[in-house]
Structure formats: structure tokens, C-alpha cells
Design an enzyme around this catalytic site. Structure first.
Site, short mmCIF file in Angstrom:
data_model
loop_
_atom_site.label_atom_id
_atom_site.label_comp_id
_atom_site.label_asym_id
_atom_site.label_seq_id
_atom_site.Cartn_x
_atom_site.Cartn_y
_atom_site.Cartn_z
CD GLN A 106 -4.61 -2.29 8.65
OE1 GLN A 106 -4.65 -2.27 7.42
NE2 GLN A 106 -3.53 -2.65 9.31
CG HIS A 171 -2.67 -4.11 4.04
ND1 HIS A 171 -1.54 -4.68 3.50
CD2 HIS A 171 -2.37 -3.84 5.33
CE1 HIS A 171 -0.60 -4.75 4.45
NE2 HIS A 171 -1.11 -4.25 5.58
CD GLU A 266 8.60 0.34 -2.59
OE1 GLU A 266 9.09 -0.80 -2.61
OE2 GLU A 266 7.92 0.81 -3.54
CE1 TYR A 287 4.89 -5.59 9.62
CE2 TYR A 287 3.37 -6.90 8.32
CZ TYR A 287 3.88 -5.68 8.70
OH TYR A 287 3.39 -4.52 8.14
#
Length: 393
Positions: A106, A171, A266, A287
């Protein structure tokens, strides 16, 4: 190689079957209940908005962020560490002068932003996964000056480094948003793994935070919650998971959308000094199918999201629509959906969500979204063969 094209497709009537199916899917955590009416599963909008798709350029390798230039061009970043300029229908070669980027998983080159004075200064800012000592990485922010011929960045320097760096390739966040005073909001992730995840609650770290910094020095600003001590001076709010969407609304207020796990995406309007709960409170589950922490959704001293999704849309990119092409959408939040493979539209009223619509469904993993000067909507799709796509009436 990137390819310029003008493929046009009709997509997304107001209440498409796929969107209705998404809203009717059972939640991953069926025993959890929203804290107030309208906090999730808002009524589907039926005001007749539809869009056409025109692929402006394809062949982009996992594009991530974009920023409008005053001459009508666009800066476009890609996770493999390349930044290009799209201008007059032509895509530049990658700009030279960027610092080293860690492109694993990522990581990579992330968001890009310019201020209103770009025409005079030619300064830009970008966030990226930076390699640090011992194989660790961090979300970092750099600034530099774009050359007059638009081919290179000079005087590049890193102004902010997330602390602590971590041996994780997950992340990173990260969106960059200038506020009305020209100061810079930076969103970060909590690096995903069980140990750093907990640091979203630790105000002595930058993990899982919204930060507000001086764009020249990278330092925290007077008025930030911990400017006088007690925590990192750059922190604005904390208790976040992985923030990949952020924007100012028409009133100049910051909004963010963050990834949940298996449920729990959110929408928030982060306030200075507030704790948004992760990983102590959250909607959805891990998960693995197990609860996150104690599996609770509320606790004293922690903020509720304005809106949440379970199942998730996997949000990335946010803009509040202010154009002329779609007057029905003025003031609406437009969010990129990676998992939903759509543009998610939220109708807002007095700080609450009153309706939801998924546009351009099946378009691909939407990584970023922006509004062009003519009121059309631009989206980036995240793929090996990603694209910049224009949505019009």
C-alpha cells in the site's frame, strides 16, 4: 504507456439495482445498532441524477492523487513513485526530483496538493511512503518547486515524518488538505498490524491521526490540542484507522472518510482534541470475523461517526460538489469507492446524511475524486491500467 482516449459510456441512473442490492446486504455485525437514526443506510436518492463517462487518459499505473493547476492542468500521482502533469490533452513524462519512495504493497507516492498561490510560487506538496532505517517506513510529507517547463521538481525537502516509523507496508493514509488559512491538514493511518493499531489511541505518536501543520516547516501549529505539551504538537484529532479521504466543505470545515475493517467505514467531521475511538469502538468486525477489541460501538469520551457503512465501500478520495453541471448535487459529499467500484454520493443536511446514491457503478476501484472548472467530475481508478475519467450529464 498512458493512452489518451474519449470513450463515452452511459452509466448510473439514480436508483440502480446494484446500489439497492448493496444497501440491502446484511451487515457483518448484525447485533450492532446505530447510535442515532440516519447514522447508516440512508434512503437511496431518487432525484434522477445520472452520469456519462469519458475516459480522458488510461494506462496509468495505480494512480492515487490529483491536484488542479491554475492553467487548467492536473498533477497526477501514482503509487509506483511517478508524478505527471495532464495539460492540453497531453500527459507529461514523470517529473524528476522526487525523494525515494517505498512502493511495496500500500506504499508509494500518495496525495498531492497546491495552494492558491501556485501561479506565483510553483510550490507543491505531496505525501508518500518513505523508507526509514531498519526497513521501516512512515507516512511523510515533502514540498518542492515545479520547474517553469513542468518537467522537474527542485529543492525537494521532507517537512514531516510520521513517528514512530514501523515495519509495515500497510495503512499509510494519506490525504493533504489546505485550510482557509493556508495551513495543512495531513491524515495518517495506524499501519494496520495489531501492535501499531493500538497507537491510534496514543497521542505521543502520529499513527491513526489527523494532523495540522505549518506547510513551510512541518511543525504543529498554535491552537492544536497539544501545542503546549502532553502529546505530539501536530495532532488535531486521534483514534482513526486509515484515512484516505479528506476535504473541506463549503463552510471551510474539514471532513474525513476512513476505512473500517470488515464493516465500519466512517464519515467524520474531525474536531480539535477529539478521540474517534479506533480500535476501542468501531462498527463491523475484524477480517477474521471476530470482534475488534470488546466489540463495542460506543464509549464515553469517544466520538460517534456522522455516518458509517457495514458492509464497506472502502473509501478513498472526497470532494464536496460546488459546480454548475449538476445543480442537484451542490453541497453533496462525493466519495470514491474502491470496493463498491462507484462514486458514492451523500446528500447532507445540517451535518447529517439524508440520502445516498452510487453513481458510475462498475467503473472500477475509485481512488480519488475532484470537480473540474466546468462542473464535471473527475475520478481516478486504481488498477495496473488505471484511468482518469470525466463524469458529465
Amino acid at each position: 504507456m498512458p493512452r489518451l482516449c474519449t470513450l463515452s459510456l452511459l452509466a448510473g441512473l439514480a436508483a440502480t439495482p446494484a446500489a439497492a442490492q448493496l444497501n440491502q446486504q446484511p451487515p457483518n455485525a448484525p447485533d450492532q445498532q446505530p447510535a442515532f437514526d440516519g447514522q447508516t443506510r440512508a434512503p437511496e436518492l431518487t432525484d434522477g441524477v445520472h452520469v456519462k463517462q469519458d475516459v480522458v487518459v488510461s494506462g496509468l499505473d495505480h494512480p492515487w492523487g490529483m491536484a488542479a493547476l491554475p492553467d487548467g492542468g492536473w498533477l497526477i500521482t501514482g503509487r509506483p513513485g511517478k508524478m505527471r502533469i495532464l495539460a492540453d490533452g497531453k500527459l507529461s513524462e514523470p517529473l524528476s526530483g522526487l525523494p525515494q519512495v517505498d512502493t511495496r504493497k500500500q506504499g508509494g507516492l500518495l496525495d498531492v496538493a497546491v495552494r492558491d498561490d501556485f501561479a506565483q510560487t510553483r510550490r507543491l506538496w505531496w505525501s508518500f511512503a518513505e523508507p526509514r532505517d531498519g526497513g521501516k517506513t512512515s507516512t511523510s510529507v515533502a514540498t518542492g518547486t515545479l520547474s517553469a517547463d513542468g518537467t522537474a521538481i527542485s529543492d525537494a525537502r521532507v517537512i514531516f515524518r510520521q513517528e514512530p516509523a514501523w515495519d509495515s507496508t500497510m495503512h499509510y493514509g494519506s490525504r493533504l488538505v489546505f485550510d482557509a488559512d493556508g495551513m495543512l491538514f495531513v491524515t495518517t493511518g495506524e499501519r494496520s498490524l495489531p501492535e501499531p493499531r493500538k497507537l491510534a489511541q496514543d497521542v505521543n505518536t502520529h499513527l491513526g491521526k489527523v494532523l495540522r501543520i505549518d506547510p513551510e516547516t512541518g511543525r504543529g501549529l498554535p491552537g492544536n490540542p497539544f501545542a503546549q505539551g502532553g502529546g505530539q504538537p501536530e495532532i488535531w484529532s486521534w483514534g482513526h484507522r486509515n484515512l484516505q479521504a479528506a476535504a473541506l466543505d463549503g463552510q471551510g470545515r474539514l471532513w474525513t472518510v476512513e476505512h473500517g475493517a470488515k464493516g465500519g467505514d466512517e464519515l467524520n467531521m474531525p474536531q480539535a482534541g477529539r478521540n474517534y475511538g479506533w480500535p476501542i469502538i468501531t462498527y463491523g468486525e475484524d477480517y477474521s470475523g471476530k470482534p475488534i477489541g470488546k466489540g463495542i460501538t460506543a464509549q464515553g469520551g469517544m466520538e460517534q461517526p456522522v455516518y458509517y457503512w457495514d458492509p464497506v465501500i472502502a473509501p478513498s478520495g472526497l470532494v464536496f460538489y460546488d459546480g454548475a453541471m449538476f445543480p442537484e448535487m451542490r453541497g453533496d459529499a462525493l466519495i470514491g469507492g474502491l470496493k463498491s467500484q462507484s462514486l458514492v454520493r451523500l446528500k447532507m443536511s445540517e451535518g447529517r446524511v439524508t440520502g445516498e446514491q452510487h453513481l458510475a457503478e462498475g467503473i472500477g476501484r475509485v481512488r480519488d475524486v475532484a470537480v473540474d472548472a466546468d462542473g464535471s467530475i473527475l475520478i481516478l481508478t486504481d488498477a495496473d491500467d488505471g484511468a482518469l475519467i470525466r463524469l458529465t450529464r
